[in-house]
Design an enzyme around this catalytic site. Structure first.
Site, PDB file in Angstrom:
ATOM      1  N   ARG A  83      -2.365   6.714   4.654  1.00 17.84           N
ATOM      2  CA  ARG A  83      -3.390   7.680   4.273  1.00 17.84           C
ATOM      3  C   ARG A  83      -3.787   8.737   5.349  1.00 17.84           C
ATOM      4  NH1 ARG A  83      -5.639   2.852   2.801  1.00 17.84           N
ATOM      5  NH2 ARG A  83      -5.785   2.386   0.575  1.00 17.84           N
ATOM      6  N   LYS A 108      -8.842   1.789   4.695  1.00 21.78           N
ATOM      7  CA  LYS A 108      -9.684   2.144   3.704  1.00 21.78           C
ATOM      8  C   LYS A 108     -10.572   0.844   3.672  1.00 21.78           C
ATOM      9  CE  LYS A 108     -10.112   3.961  -0.904  1.00 21.78           C
ATOM     10  NZ  LYS A 108      -9.701   4.112  -2.117  1.00 21.78           N
ATOM     11  N   HIS A 177      -0.829  13.069   0.742  1.00 20.04           N
ATOM     12  CA  HIS A 177      -0.546  11.774  -0.147  1.00 20.04           C
ATOM     13  C   HIS A 177       0.561  11.678  -1.051  1.00 20.04           C
ATOM     14  CE1 HIS A 177      -3.417   8.646  -0.741  1.00 20.04           C
ATOM     15  NE2 HIS A 177      -3.136   8.654  -2.026  1.00 20.04           N
ATOM     16  N   HIS A 203      -3.600  -1.414  -0.160  1.00 17.62           N
ATOM     17  CA  HIS A 203      -4.605  -1.346  -1.365  1.00 17.62           C
ATOM     18  C   HIS A 203      -5.323  -2.790  -1.760  1.00 17.62           C
ATOM     19  CE1 HIS A 203      -1.450   1.411  -3.514  1.00 17.62           C
ATOM     20  NE2 HIS A 203      -2.341   2.107  -2.868  1.00 17.62           N
ATOM     21  N   TYR A 212       2.247   2.213  -9.263  1.00 17.94           N
ATOM     22  CA  TYR A 212       3.630   2.711  -9.183  1.00 17.94           C
ATOM     23  C   TYR A 212       4.660   2.162  -9.686  1.00 17.94           C
ATOM     24  CZ  TYR A 212       1.067   4.918  -5.253  1.00 17.94           C
ATOM     25  OH  TYR A 212       0.233   5.742  -4.338  1.00 17.94           O
TER      26      TYR A 212
END
Length: 270
Positions: A83, A108, A177, A203, A212
């Site tokens: 990211r 994240k 992104h 993730h 994806y």
């Protein structure tokens, strides 16, 4: 006055009369929707935007034409799938060239993860880092106003990405992104296990990663090739003739899922 205006006025009157605050109003609306039998429409799943292989090569080539530093910056951003907020925080101390990993200290959710890099990229980063032992991995010429001086901002990285894409003649909208999308779909297309891609990208929920996989054209093409190959067609025809339509459909599903050594059709798989 429309029906929406009338309903809004009625709800506002009730909220005021009952002394409902903002957070409580969310619960009221949620419960009212449930009692009225209202639910959100199903989410429309569309293919994820990405760079094609041709776009990717053109993009990186033009980045290096801009300068070696710009080329390496964008190649690292692309190949790590970070990211942009994670990328701008990268420090020299976060890179282990011996182990060929980049350590994301605060991804994240403030989670730490290790991202592997190719030998070629590790060697280029070794030359880029030189004798430095600390500081931003990619140094901005501007001191900036943040807590870490000479660090690229997310806005500046986005500007560089757009500028290089424009110079490369790429007409689709390119943003940081999108490079992450490109790496994710590439890894899945090359056969990396989806749980490993999930860890690579950081993730929390594999459902995000599965999006994806569901939209990776190369994965679909690989399954298509397995089923439509001459040997596969011959085998499926024989199964259909000998064992019926249901058995042939089951065999086709097994072929599409990649069963067999190196993706080859085998009688055992049938």
């Amino acid at each position: 006055m429309t029906s929406i205006d009338r309903a809004a006025n009625a709800i506002a009157t009730i909220l005021i009369r009952e002394g409902i605050d903002y957070l409580q109003s969310k619960a009221v609306i949620k419960r009212a929707r449930a009692q009225a039998g209202l639910s959100a429409p199903p989410e429309k799943r569309t293919s994820i935007n990405r760079l094609t292989i041709e776009d990717e090569l053109t993009f990186i080539d033009h980045a290096y034409e801009e300068s070696g530093a710009t080329g390496l910056l964008l190649q690292t951003l692309l190949e790590t799938g970070l990211r942009v907020s994670e990328f701008t925080r990268l420090r020299v101390e976060d890179v282990s060239l011996a182990e060929r990993v980049i350590i994301v200290m605060r991804g994240k959710g403030s989670k730490r993860r290790e991202v592997p890099i190719r030998r070629e990229l590790a060697q280029m980063l070794r030359l880029h880092i030189g004798t430095r032992r600390a500081g931003p991995l990619f140094q901005s010429r501007e001191r900036g106003n943040g807590p870490l001086p000479y660090t690229y901002s997310r806005q500046r990285i986005g500007q560089i990405v757009r500028q290089v894409a424009h110079q490369a003649g790429i007409t689709k909208r390119v943003y940081p992104h999108l490079l992450r999308h490109t790496m994710a779909t590439k890894l899945l297309a090359l056969g990396m296990d989806i749980t490993d891609v999930q860890r690579f990208l950081g993730h929390e929920n594999i459902t995000t990663t599965r999006h994806y996989a569901e939209t990776t054209a190369a994965t679909l093409r690989r399954k298509f090739d397995r089923v439509t190959a001459p040997a596969a067609r011959s085998l499926l025809f024989g199964i259909q003739h000998d064992r019926g339509e249901a058995a042939a459909l089951l065999a086709a599903d097994l072929l599409a899922s990649g069963r067999g050594s190196n993706g080859e059709v085998t009688s055992a798989d049938a």
